[in-house]
Design an enzyme around this catalytic site. Structure first.
Site, PDB file in Angstrom:
ATOM      1  N   ARG A 285       0.829  -1.207   0.000  1.00  0.00           N
ATOM      2  CA  ARG A 285       0.000   0.000   0.000  1.00  0.00           C
ATOM      3  C   ARG A 285       0.865   1.260   0.000  1.00  0.00           C
ATOM      4  NH1 ARG A 285      -3.611  -1.483   3.699  1.00  0.00           N
ATOM      5  NH2 ARG A 285      -5.189  -2.212   2.269  1.00  0.00           N
ATOM      6  N   GLY A 286       1.981   1.236   0.707  1.00  0.00           N
ATOM      7  CA  GLY A 286       2.875   2.396   0.765  1.00  0.00           C
ATOM      8  C   GLY A 286       3.425   2.760  -0.613  1.00  0.00           C
TER       9      GLY A 286
END
Length: 362
Positions: A285-286
């Protein structure tokens, strides 16, 4: 102009300071897939005022008249089942313009209030599916703001985050199921002194920003004067900044249209992932959020190519809240992210953090 525009909200462009929060919100409006913003900081720093001002800044949207879900007249993914059925049968959908919805979730809200309820008695006795839409329905295509999200029941936070990620809300009761679009920009705020969010929940917010009380006496006086002037004459105050408001609104709309053309080269994407790997960020997700935020920033500033400086400006806001493995740890201020970024991008560590600050360009 619709009647909803007659209410006066403190203008977004007149808010002094809190540049990081303001730009993070604008980037999420340009690309809602960034995943929302978590705002941590002191009470009384204008968080609620800024979010209401953002909703007021945005241009009105076309919706199907009388539809409780703010259904889009043209996009099937943003339509309720009823509206989609009407469109498929060739009906000409009546269109009206509405202000972008801004829903404030109260702390004491129940799951039924949030998701909506099915009238079981009516369903059983009359054989009709009677659904009472909740706040998620009202927030579709708008902003959903949760103040003190760290004090909200965990199961409600889970429901919120699931809807924000999928863009849909499903309610099932006694064998009756209703599904409707719930695509919104999720904005949470909290004071770290009143309890931290679980690391797993923090990770679900696209960006994290910090707001602090303004300490400079002159700036504080400016804030007080502006607020007093607005309270005394909301109409006159708003007229004074209307041209600037219109300019920013046009800039956001242009950025939304430009976003599909914005490119980020392979080398930058590899380095972004190297930063995430070096920081031991769980999941991907980062990486995804940093890419999207950098593209939205480039689009906002009128460019179609992401630069290394774009990544530098968004990287701390996108990653610092993902570093906490232990719930007892505090959220990193961004120093670790900056240090690793400089290592991966082969830069000398800066004496000041200005190149890594998310702020509106002059």
């Amino acid at each position: 102009m619709s009647q909803s525009r007659t209410r006066r909200v403190f203008p977004f462009t007149a808010i002094v300071g809190q540049e990081e929060m303001k730009l993070a919100l604008l980037l999420n409006v340009i690309d809602p897939r960034i995943g929302g913003v978590m705002i941590m900081g002191d009470r009384g720093t204008g968080k609620s005022t800024t979010i209401r001002a953002l909703a007021d800044l945005l241009p009105e949207i076309d919706v199907v008249a009388g539809d409780p879900y703010n259904s889009s007249p043209s996009d099937p993914d943003l339509q309720s089942a009823e509206v989609r059925s009407r469109a498929e049968h060739g009906e000409t959908l009546p269109i009206e313009q509405r202000q972008v919805p801004m829903v404030d979730l109260p702390l004491g809200a129940t799951e039924d209030r949030l998701c909506g309820t099915i009238d079981i008695e009516k369903a059983l006795s009359e054989g009709v599916r009677a659904f009472e839409p909740g706040l998620l329905a009202k927030a579709n295509r708008g902003l959903l703001y949760v103040d003190e999200v760290n004090l909200l029941d965990d199961h409600l936070v889970d429901v919120l985050l699931d809807s924000a990620a999928s863009g849909w809300n499903t309610v099932e009761r006694e064998g009756v199921s209703v599904r409707h679009p719930a695509r919104f920009v999720l904005i949470g705020s909290g004071n770290p002194e009143e309890g931290e969010l679980r690391p797993q929940l923090l990770d679900r917010f696209g960006m994290s920003v910090e707001v602090r009380t303004v300490r400079d006496p002159q700036l504080r006086v400016q804030v007080v004067d502006q607020r007093t002037a607005f309270d005394d004459d909301p109409e006159g105050f708003s007229v004074q900044v209307q041209e600037i408001q219109d300019g920013l609104q046009a800039r956001v709309v242009e950025a939304q249209q430009r976003l599909p053309q914005v490119e980020i080269d392979d080398d930058l994407r590899i380095r972004i992932s190297a930063v995430c790997g070096e920081l031991d960020v769980d999941g991907l997700r980062g990486d995804i959020v940093t890419n999207r935020a950098a593209r939205a920033l480039a689009a906002f500033e009128g460019r179609t190519e992401v630069t290394e400086d774009d990544v530098a400006r968004v990287v701390a806001c996108c990653l610092r809240h993902r570093l906490r493995k232990d719930p007892l740890e505090t959220i990193d201020s961004g120093d670790r992210v900056v240090k690793v970024f400089c290592k991966v991008f082969e830069r000398g560590e800066p004496s000041d953090r200005s190149a890594f600050q998310l702020a509106l360009a002059a």
